[in-house]
Design a protein around this motif. Structure first.
Motif, PDB file in Angstrom:
ATOM      1  N   LEU A  11       0.826  -1.199   0.000  1.00  0.00           N
ATOM      2  CA  LEU A  11       0.000   0.000   0.000  1.00  0.00           C
ATOM      3  C   LEU A  11       0.865   1.255   0.000  1.00  0.00           C
ATOM      4  CD1 LEU A  11      -2.420  -1.132   2.856  1.00  0.00           C
ATOM      5  CD2 LEU A  11      -2.989  -1.096   0.429  1.00  0.00           C
ATOM      6  N   THR A  12       0.334   2.333  -0.540  1.00  0.00           N
ATOM      7  CA  THR A  12       1.030   3.612  -0.467  1.00  0.00           C
ATOM      8  C   THR A  12       0.968   4.132   0.964  1.00  0.00           C
ATOM      9  OG1 THR A  12      -0.956   4.912  -0.941  1.00  0.00           O
ATOM     10  CG2 THR A  12       0.354   4.153  -2.833  1.00  0.00           C
ATOM     11  N   THR A  13       1.823   5.085   1.272  1.00  0.00           N
ATOM     12  CA  THR A  13       1.851   5.647   2.620  1.00  0.00           C
ATOM     13  C   THR A  13       0.509   6.285   2.979  1.00  0.00           C
ATOM     14  OG1 THR A  13       4.231   6.060   2.452  1.00  0.00           O
ATOM     15  CG2 THR A  13       3.031   7.270   4.143  1.00  0.00           C
ATOM     16  N   ASP A  14      -0.084   7.015   2.051  1.00  0.00           N
ATOM     17  CA  ASP A  14      -1.373   7.662   2.322  1.00  0.00           C
ATOM     18  C   ASP A  14      -2.444   6.641   2.663  1.00  0.00           C
ATOM     19  OD1 ASP A  14      -0.304  10.153   1.916  1.00  0.00           O
ATOM     20  OD2 ASP A  14      -1.034  10.357  -0.148  1.00  0.00           O
ATOM     21  N   GLU A  15      -2.467   5.535   1.917  1.00  0.00           N
ATOM     22  CA  GLU A  15      -3.464   4.492   2.170  1.00  0.00           C
ATOM     23  C   GLU A  15      -3.182   3.800   3.501  1.00  0.00           C
ATOM     24  OE1 GLU A  15      -6.877   2.260   1.508  1.00  0.00           O
ATOM     25  OE2 GLU A  15      -6.136   4.047   0.473  1.00  0.00           O
ATOM     26  N   ILE A  16      -1.916   3.618   3.829  1.00  0.00           N
ATOM     27  CA  ILE A  16      -1.545   3.005   5.110  1.00  0.00           C
ATOM     28  C   ILE A  16      -2.040   3.844   6.276  1.00  0.00           C
ATOM     29  CG2 ILE A  16       0.453   2.681   6.642  1.00  0.00           C
ATOM     30  CD1 ILE A  16       1.898   1.392   4.279  1.00  0.00           C
ATOM     31  N   ILE A  17      -1.796   5.148   6.211  1.00  0.00           N
ATOM     32  CA  ILE A  17      -2.225   6.041   7.291  1.00  0.00           C
ATOM     33  C   ILE A  17      -3.742   5.986   7.448  1.00  0.00           C
ATOM     34  CG2 ILE A  17      -2.404   8.456   7.990  1.00  0.00           C
ATOM     35  CD1 ILE A  17       0.338   8.908   6.675  1.00  0.00           C
ATOM     36  N   LYS A  18      -4.446   6.014   6.325  1.00  0.00           N
ATOM     37  CA  LYS A  18      -5.909   5.962   6.351  1.00  0.00           C
ATOM     38  C   LYS A  18      -6.400   4.668   7.009  1.00  0.00           C
ATOM     39  CE  LYS A  18      -9.839   5.630   3.146  1.00  0.00           C
ATOM     40  NZ  LYS A  18     -10.222   5.586   1.693  1.00  0.00           N
ATOM     41  N   ILE A  51       4.776  -0.983   7.631  1.00  0.00           N
ATOM     42  CA  ILE A  51       6.188  -0.647   7.486  1.00  0.00           C
ATOM     43  C   ILE A  51       6.271   0.429   6.429  1.00  0.00           C
ATOM     44  CG2 ILE A  51       8.486  -1.487   6.859  1.00  0.00           C
ATOM     45  CD1 ILE A  51       7.589  -4.265   7.779  1.00  0.00           C
ATOM     46  N   ALA A  52       6.835   1.598   6.825  1.00  0.00           N
ATOM     47  CA  ALA A  52       6.850   2.743   5.920  1.00  0.00           C
ATOM     48  C   ALA A  52       8.048   3.631   6.228  1.00  0.00           C
ATOM     49  CB  ALA A  52       5.555   3.541   6.058  1.00  0.00           C
ATOM     50  N   ALA A  53       8.321   4.533   5.295  1.00  0.00           N
ATOM     51  CA  ALA A  53       9.360   5.536   5.521  1.00  0.00           C
ATOM     52  C   ALA A  53       8.817   6.596   6.466  1.00  0.00           C
ATOM     53  CB  ALA A  53       9.790   6.159   4.199  1.00  0.00           C
ATOM     54  N   THR A  54       9.621   7.002   7.417  1.00  0.00           N
ATOM     55  CA  THR A  54       9.221   7.966   8.426  1.00  0.00           C
ATOM     56  C   THR A  54      10.264   9.085   8.496  1.00  0.00           C
ATOM     57  OG1 THR A  54      10.315   6.578  10.082  1.00  0.00           O
ATOM     58  CG2 THR A  54       7.936   6.270   9.799  1.00  0.00           C
ATOM     59  N   PRO A  55      10.010  10.151   9.245  1.00  0.00           N
ATOM     60  CA  PRO A  55       8.845  10.417  10.112  1.00  0.00           C
ATOM     61  C   PRO A  55       7.626  10.880   9.320  1.00  0.00           C
ATOM     62  CG  PRO A  55      10.364  12.267  10.184  1.00  0.00           C
ATOM     63  CD  PRO A  55      11.039  11.211   9.344  1.00  0.00           C
ATOM     64  N   LEU A  56       6.443  10.592   9.882  1.00  0.00           N
ATOM     65  CA  LEU A  56       5.202  10.936   9.207  1.00  0.00           C
ATOM     66  C   LEU A  56       4.431  12.051   9.906  1.00  0.00           C
ATOM     67  CD1 LEU A  56       3.961   7.337   8.317  1.00  0.00           C
ATOM     68  CD2 LEU A  56       5.067   8.990   6.815  1.00  0.00           C
ATOM     69  N   GLU A  57       4.821  12.354  11.143  1.00  0.00           N
ATOM     70  CA  GLU A  57       4.207  13.449  11.904  1.00  0.00           C
ATOM     71  C   GLU A  57       2.702  13.256  12.070  1.00  0.00           C
ATOM     72  OE1 GLU A  57       5.368  17.153  10.144  1.00  0.00           O
ATOM     73  OE2 GLU A  57       7.514  16.707  10.246  1.00  0.00           O
ATOM     74  N   GLU A  58       2.299  12.027  12.385  1.00  0.00           N
ATOM     75  CA  GLU A  58       0.896  11.723  12.664  1.00  0.00           C
ATOM     76  C   GLU A  58       0.738  11.500  14.165  1.00  0.00           C
ATOM     77  OE1 GLU A  58      -1.755  11.602  10.715  1.00  0.00           O
ATOM     78  OE2 GLU A  58      -0.719  12.029   8.824  1.00  0.00           O
ATOM     79  N   ASP A  59      -0.072  12.323  14.814  1.00  0.00           N
ATOM     80  CA  ASP A  59      -0.196  12.271  16.270  1.00  0.00           C
ATOM     81  C   ASP A  59      -0.731  10.947  16.794  1.00  0.00           C
ATOM     82  OD1 ASP A  59       0.761  14.856  16.458  1.00  0.00           O
ATOM     83  OD2 ASP A  59      -1.240  15.770  16.505  1.00  0.00           O
ATOM     84  N   GLU A 108      14.517   6.728   6.689  1.00  0.00           N
ATOM     85  CA  GLU A 108      14.252   6.032   7.942  1.00  0.00           C
ATOM     86  C   GLU A 108      13.063   5.108   7.707  1.00  0.00           C
ATOM     87  OE1 GLU A 108      14.157   8.119  12.055  1.00  0.00           O
ATOM     88  OE2 GLU A 108      12.056   8.021  11.379  1.00  0.00           O
ATOM     89  N   VAL A 109      13.248   3.802   7.908  1.00  0.00           N
ATOM     90  CA  VAL A 109      12.174   2.830   7.706  1.00  0.00           C
ATOM     91  C   VAL A 109      11.718   2.331   9.071  1.00  0.00           C
ATOM     92  CG1 VAL A 109      11.503   0.628   6.679  1.00  0.00           C
ATOM     93  CG2 VAL A 109      13.053   2.168   5.452  1.00  0.00           C
ATOM     94  N   SER A 110      10.426   2.454   9.335  1.00  0.00           N
ATOM     95  CA  SER A 110       9.911   2.156  10.672  1.00  0.00           C
ATOM     96  C   SER A 110       8.709   1.218  10.632  1.00  0.00           C
ATOM     97  CB  SER A 110       9.502   3.448  11.392  1.00  0.00           C
ATOM     98  OG  SER A 110      10.587   4.318  11.551  1.00  0.00           O
ATOM     99  N   LEU A 111       8.508   0.559  11.766  1.00  0.00           N
ATOM    100  CA  LEU A 111       7.282  -0.195  12.021  1.00  0.00           C
ATOM    101  C   LEU A 111       6.331   0.781  12.692  1.00  0.00           C
ATOM    102  CD1 LEU A 111       5.953  -3.025  11.952  1.00  0.00           C
ATOM    103  CD2 LEU A 111       6.934  -3.432  14.211  1.00  0.00           C
ATOM    104  N   ILE A 112       5.195   1.024  12.082  1.00  0.00           N
ATOM    105  CA  ILE A 112       4.269   2.013  12.608  1.00  0.00           C
ATOM    106  C   ILE A 112       2.936   1.356  12.956  1.00  0.00           C
ATOM    107  CG2 ILE A 112       5.395   3.833  11.286  1.00  0.00           C
ATOM    108  CD1 ILE A 112       3.069   3.819   9.336  1.00  0.00           C
ATOM    109  N   PHE A 113       2.265   1.913  13.959  1.00  0.00           N
ATOM    110  CA  PHE A 113       1.004   1.334  14.424  1.00  0.00           C
ATOM    111  C   PHE A 113       0.246   2.368  15.243  1.00  0.00           C
ATOM    112  CE2 PHE A 113       4.583   0.187  17.068  1.00  0.00           C
ATOM    113  CZ  PHE A 113       4.189   0.552  18.346  1.00  0.00           C
ATOM    114  N   PRO A 114      -1.075   2.203  15.392  1.00  0.00           N
ATOM    115  CA  PRO A 114      -1.858   3.167  16.177  1.00  0.00           C
ATOM    116  C   PRO A 114      -1.394   3.169  17.637  1.00  0.00           C
ATOM    117  CG  PRO A 114      -3.292   1.790  14.830  1.00  0.00           C
ATOM    118  CD  PRO A 114      -1.938   1.174  14.755  1.00  0.00           C
ATOM    119  N   LYS A 115      -1.398   4.318  18.256  1.00  0.00           N
ATOM    120  CA  LYS A 115      -0.964   4.418  19.649  1.00  0.00           C
ATOM    121  C   LYS A 115      -1.876   3.637  20.586  1.00  0.00           C
ATOM    122  CE  LYS A 115       1.595   8.748  19.311  1.00  0.00           C
ATOM    123  NZ  LYS A 115       1.707  10.177  19.745  1.00  0.00           N
TER     124      LYS A 115
END
Length: 313
Positions: free
Chosen positions: A127-134, A145-153, A269-276
């Motif tokens: 998925l694209t980064t935008d679709e991942i965030i959504k 797994i995406a390139a960061t930082p994304l600055e999503e609270d 920077e490649v990171s594992l990202i997930f909802p807080k």
């Protein structure tokens, strides 16, 4: 009103088709339709406009779907709480991976992870980064797994590795004869880029800080794959930049065309990202540990300059 009915509503809202939604929910189409109709009768409204093809949400239906998604996600969290308390490593785990990471990273860790945690059913999507965030925000993904930082609270980022940008220059390019390159060595008129929507492309534009200058008087070439960019460079149509892991699979003759940047090397920077609010943290930690274990042997760069994937306005 039941959670099952809300599941059915979300399925129809996603697939815009009762038959397909029923298949995804593993029930018959009449059963799904009847439950949704009961909910509509109870609420005395229409959630779906069945006269349109494909089926569309009504105005009130859109609000109901938004609330239903929140309710269903929270109900799923109850099972997550129990699994985490018991230390159970199993069940579905939905993960998204950006296209410029998927082909190189996934083969490195997937087999190890599956062998170590056979009861976890990884559901992986490119998925694209935008679709991942959504999807992370609406509960359709557990992690990504995406390139960061994304600055999503609402999203937490755990860095996996730093991956340098590497120049790929054909033999007729002036930089081919250099041992190392600098950002000022890049001729922006001849850079070959990924198509718009790829965060690696945005990283290159940010690296050069001259996105408005990347135009050619003769042609502008963009592609959806690094393989195509490499072939175009070999044809003398320009040069490109590649992520380091992608260069490991190049043929030996093509590796001779690679040039690293002088330190500090520009890198993503490649990171594992997930909802807080994510509760499957034991699975996330297992994933992080597995990936870090295989990547540290392939990437050992420390003196790097992180290039943001966010598009500069």
């Amino acid at each position: 009103m039941t959670i099952t009915q809300l599941y059915y509503v979300l399925a129809v809202a996603e697939h815009k088709n009762f038959t397909l939604a029923a298949e995804k929910c593993f029930v018959t189409q009449p059963t799904l339709s009847m439950q949704i109709q009961k909910l509509e009768e109870e609420l005395d409204i229409q959630i779906f406009d069945r006269s349109k093809k494909p089926i569309q949400l009504t105005e009130i239906g859109e609000k109901i779907v938004e609330q239903a998604r929140s309710i269903v996600n929270e109900s799923d969290r109850i099972k997550d709480i129990v699994d985490q308390q018991k230390g159970y490593f199993g069940g579905d785990f939905k993960i998204g991976i950006i296209p410029t990471v998927m082909p190189t990273l996934l083969p490195m860790f997937l087999n190890n992870f599956v062998k170590k945690y056979p009861k976890i059913n990884l559901i992986i999507e490119e998925l694209t980064t935008d679709e991942i965030i959504k999807r992370l925000k609406n509960g359709q993904l557990d992690a990504a797994i995406a390139a960061t930082p994304l600055e999503e609270d609402s999203i937490k980022e755990v860095v996996l590795y730093y991956e340098p940008f590497v120049g790929y220059f054909p033999e007729n390019h002036p930089n081919y004869h250099k041992t190392e390159i600098e950002i000022d060595d890049l001729d922006l008129e001849n850079v070959l880029l990924l198509q718009d929507g790829h965060c690696f492309r945005d990283g290159i534009l940010n690296l050069c800080k001259n996105a408005n200058q990347i135009r050619s008087n003769h042609f502008q070439i963009e592609s959806g794959s690094f393989e195509t960019l490499v072939k175009l460079a070999d044809e003398g149509l320009g040069f490109t930049l590649l992520p380091y892991l992608h260069t490991l699979d190049l043929k030996e003759k093509d590796k001779l065309k690679l040039r690293h940047f002088k330190e500090p090397r520009p890198a993503r920077e490649v990171s594992l990202i997930f909802p807080k609010k994510e509760l499957k943290l034991h699975i996330i930690d297992a994933l992080r540990s597995t990936i870090s274990g295989v990547v540290k042997g392939a990437i050992a760069f420390h003196n790097v300059q992180i290039i943001s994937p966010l598009q500069k306005k």
